[in-house]
Design an enzyme around this catalytic site. Structure first.
Site, PDB file in Angstrom:
ATOM      1  N   SER A  37      35.137  46.912  39.789  1.00 29.93           N
ATOM      2  CA  SER A  37      34.854  48.418  40.417  1.00 29.93           C
ATOM      3  C   SER A  37      35.654  49.398  39.514  1.00 29.93           C
ATOM      4  O   SER A  37      36.743  49.406  39.353  1.00 29.93           O
ATOM      5  CB  SER A  37      35.362  48.258  41.826  1.00 29.93           C
ATOM      6  OG  SER A  37      34.950  47.211  42.588  1.00 29.93           O
ATOM      7  N   HIS A  69      28.288  46.375  42.383  1.00 29.43           N
ATOM      8  CA  HIS A  69      28.524  45.567  41.322  1.00 29.43           C
ATOM      9  C   HIS A  69      27.169  45.127  40.599  1.00 29.43           C
ATOM     10  O   HIS A  69      26.369  44.998  41.291  1.00 29.43           O
ATOM     11  CB  HIS A  69      28.973  44.317  41.787  1.00 29.43           C
ATOM     12  CG  HIS A  69      30.425  44.524  42.217  1.00 29.43           C
ATOM     13  ND1 HIS A  69      31.688  43.510  41.589  1.00 29.43           N
ATOM     14  CD2 HIS A  69      30.995  45.030  43.251  1.00 29.43           C
ATOM     15  CE1 HIS A  69      32.666  43.875  42.261  1.00 29.43           C
ATOM     16  NE2 HIS A  69      32.422  44.841  43.241  1.00 29.43           N
ATOM     17  N   ARG A  90      30.015  39.553  38.637  1.00 26.70           N
ATOM     18  CA  ARG A  90      31.187  38.745  39.108  1.00 26.70           C
ATOM     19  C   ARG A  90      30.699  37.993  40.408  1.00 26.70           C
ATOM     20  O   ARG A  90      30.258  38.556  41.284  1.00 26.70           O
ATOM     21  CB  ARG A  90      32.374  39.573  39.153  1.00 26.70           C
ATOM     22  CG  ARG A  90      33.489  38.972  39.700  1.00 26.70           C
ATOM     23  CD  ARG A  90      34.711  39.932  39.650  1.00 26.70           C
ATOM     24  NE  ARG A  90      35.711  39.761  38.605  1.00 26.70           N
ATOM     25  CZ  ARG A  90      36.567  40.724  38.238  1.00 26.70           C
ATOM     26  NH1 ARG A  90      36.330  41.893  38.522  1.00 26.70           N
ATOM     27  NH2 ARG A  90      37.524  40.462  37.145  1.00 26.70           N
ATOM     28  N   THR A  91      31.094  36.777  40.411  1.00 27.23           N
ATOM     29  CA  THR A  91      31.054  35.921  41.728  1.00 27.23           C
ATOM     30  C   THR A  91      32.447  35.941  42.161  1.00 27.23           C
ATOM     31  O   THR A  91      33.397  35.564  41.702  1.00 27.23           O
ATOM     32  CB  THR A  91      30.516  34.733  41.511  1.00 27.23           C
ATOM     33  OG1 THR A  91      29.082  34.642  40.899  1.00 27.23           O
ATOM     34  CG2 THR A  91      30.586  33.702  42.700  1.00 27.23           C
ATOM     35  N   HIS A  92      32.548  36.618  43.375  1.00 31.95           N
ATOM     36  CA  HIS A  92      34.074  36.561  43.931  1.00 31.95           C
ATOM     37  C   HIS A  92      34.346  35.120  44.940  1.00 31.95           C
ATOM     38  O   HIS A  92      33.440  34.485  45.421  1.00 31.95           O
ATOM     39  CB  HIS A  92      34.200  37.611  45.053  1.00 31.95           C
ATOM     40  CG  HIS A  92      34.170  38.879  44.168  1.00 31.95           C
ATOM     41  ND1 HIS A  92      33.158  39.621  43.865  1.00 31.95           N
ATOM     42  CD2 HIS A  92      35.270  39.613  43.979  1.00 31.95           C
ATOM     43  CE1 HIS A  92      33.434  40.725  43.303  1.00 31.95           C
ATOM     44  NE2 HIS A  92      35.043  40.653  43.346  1.00 31.95           N
ATOM     45  N   GLU A 191      44.000  43.060  53.480  1.00 35.38           N
ATOM     46  CA  GLU A 191      45.205  42.911  54.189  1.00 35.38           C
ATOM     47  C   GLU A 191      45.439  43.509  55.232  1.00 35.38           C
ATOM     48  O   GLU A 191      45.319  44.711  55.523  1.00 35.38           O
ATOM     49  CB  GLU A 191      46.543  42.733  52.994  1.00 35.38           C
ATOM     50  CG  GLU A 191      46.217  41.879  51.860  1.00 35.38           C
ATOM     51  CD  GLU A 191      45.147  42.356  50.760  1.00 35.38           C
ATOM     52  OE1 GLU A 191      45.087  43.735  50.611  1.00 35.38           O
ATOM     53  OE2 GLU A 191      44.361  41.816  50.252  1.00 35.38           O
ATOM     54  N   SER A 210      40.073  38.929  42.907  1.00 34.47           N
ATOM     55  CA  SER A 210      39.159  38.133  41.909  1.00 34.47           C
ATOM     56  C   SER A 210      39.911  37.721  40.863  1.00 34.47           C
ATOM     57  O   SER A 210      39.379  36.667  40.263  1.00 34.47           O
ATOM     58  CB  SER A 210      38.231  39.464  41.360  1.00 34.47           C
ATOM     59  OG  SER A 210      39.192  40.629  40.935  1.00 34.47           O
ATOM     60  N   ASN A 233      42.995  52.518  45.821  1.00 34.41           N
ATOM     61  CA  ASN A 233      43.448  52.623  47.250  1.00 34.41           C
ATOM     62  C   ASN A 233      44.844  52.185  47.439  1.00 34.41           C
ATOM     63  O   ASN A 233      45.141  51.171  46.622  1.00 34.41           O
ATOM     64  CB  ASN A 233      42.596  52.186  48.247  1.00 34.41           C
ATOM     65  CG  ASN A 233      42.425  50.499  48.042  1.00 34.41           C
ATOM     66  OD1 ASN A 233      41.807  50.042  47.339  1.00 34.41           O
ATOM     67  ND2 ASN A 233      43.410  49.843  48.773  1.00 34.41           N
TER      68      ASN A 233
HETATM   69  I1  8IG Z   1      39.158  48.215  45.379  1.00 30.57           I
HETATM   70  O1  8IG Z   1      43.363  46.827  49.221  1.00 30.57           O
HETATM   71  C1  8IG Z   1      40.400  46.507  46.372  1.00 30.57           C
HETATM   72  N1  8IG Z   1      40.114  45.588  46.191  1.00 30.57           N
HETATM   73  N2  8IG Z   1      42.976  42.410  48.537  1.00 30.57           N
HETATM   74  N3  8IG Z   1      43.133  44.661  48.668  1.00 30.57           N
HETATM   75  C2  8IG Z   1      42.420  43.518  48.131  1.00 30.57           C
HETATM   76  N4  8IG Z   1      41.552  43.890  47.344  1.00 30.57           N
HETATM   77  C3  8IG Z   1      41.205  44.967  47.069  1.00 30.57           C
HETATM   78  C4  8IG Z   1      41.964  46.027  47.704  1.00 30.57           C
HETATM   79  C5  8IG Z   1      42.790  46.039  48.613  1.00 30.57           C
HETATM   80  N5  8IG Z   1      41.159  47.399  47.224  1.00 30.57           N
END
Ligand code: 8IG
Length: 270
Positions: A37, A69, A90-92, A191, A210, A233
């Site tokens: 991203s 994606h 990408r595969t998460h 989280e 990832s 973020n």
């Molecule tokens: I973009 O705040 C993104 N990916 N675990 N936590 C987790 N993955 C994320 C976050 C986040 N922001």
């Protein structure tokens, strides 16, 4: 299972690499990048795209399920003559397709000849002076998935997993690049604030979903790893604002041009 077993994940990666070599006309790639991203534009800055292959045409790849994606593999001819393989599919881990599917792109990159794997992602930041749109180097990771891409008694050393040599190269391009320890959670939920505090107490600075599993597979394959996170973020509870996927995508979009140009400059020097 041996590495040449036709049912092995390495054999599937070999098949994918054969298709990429044939369709692109490039027998070996030097470097591979997974663009997460916020990083997608880097592909346009790296050089001339000589082939773009839909991921679903390549053995072992499936369509990305995440909005924002893309799902193609690009072969890029860089100005320095090197060939870059850009993985936009990408595969998460949270997609529940298994860890083999998660690291298939990395194993394919290795099978294509890549000796350097650049892993990028959008992630949450724990250091409170990071603002959305800040790119940071991954210095190490904590894998909280309780899983591994390695199968059987495969003991792989992860000291200097995120190559200090490659981090030095990145800092020679931008001396202001900060770094941090990436903590991989399973997701797909973000989280809780308590989990972010746990990650911080454990020594983490970046939270994501990832890169740690991919980096392990890259090291198993003998590649050098460069990891970069775009902080889209602040992690939950670090700022009073709640998290939204749309905000994450917006922060990625507004930072995209700057960080993608930065990444292209770094990759040119690797
Ligand atoms: I973009 O705040 C993104 N990916 N675990 N936590 C987790 N993955 C994320 C976050 C986040 N922001």
């Amino acid at each position: 299972m041996t590495k040449t077993d036709s049912a092995s994940p390495f054999s599937l990666a070999e098949q994918a690499a054969e298709v990429i070599a044939r369709v692109s006309g490039v027998p070996r790639h030097d470097i591979a990048l997974t663009l997460g991203s916020g990083w997608a534009k880097a592909a346009d800055f790296l050089g001339e795209t000589t082939a773009e292959i839909p991921a679903h045409d390549i053995p072992g790849f499936s369509q990305s399920g995440v909005p924002g994606h893309t799902g193609t593999i690009r072969s890029i001819h860089m100005e320095n003559g090197k060939r870059a393989l850009v993985i936009g599919a990408r595969t998460h881990y949270y997609e529940d397709k298994g860890v083999r599917a998660v690291v298939h792109s990395v194993r394919t990159a290795a099978a294509c000849g890549a000796q350097i794997m650049v892993l990028t992602n959008g992630a949450g930041g724990i250091k409170d002076h990071w603002t959305p749109g800040t790119p940071v180097l991954i210095s190490d990771h904590i894998n909280l998935t309780a899983n591994s891409p390695l199968e059987g008694a495969t003991f792989v050393d992860l000291t200097d997993l995120y190559s200090s040599r490659l981090r030095d190269v990145a800092r020679s391009v931008d001396p202001n690049l900060d770094d941090g320890v990436y903590v991989q959670f399973r997701g797909p939920h973000y989280e809780t604030p308590a989990e972010v505090q746990m990650a911080k107490t454990l020594g983490g600075h970046i939270v994501g979903m990832s890169t740690a599993l991919e980096a392990i597979a890259a090291r198993e394959a003998g590649m050098e790893v460069l990891g970069l996170s775009l902080i889209t973020n602040l992690a939950a509870g670090i700022s009073p604002e709640p998290l939204s996927h749309q905000e994450v995508i917006d922060a990625g979009k507004s930072a995209e041009a700057v960080i993608s140009a930065l990444l292209a400059k770094i990759v040119a020097k690797l």
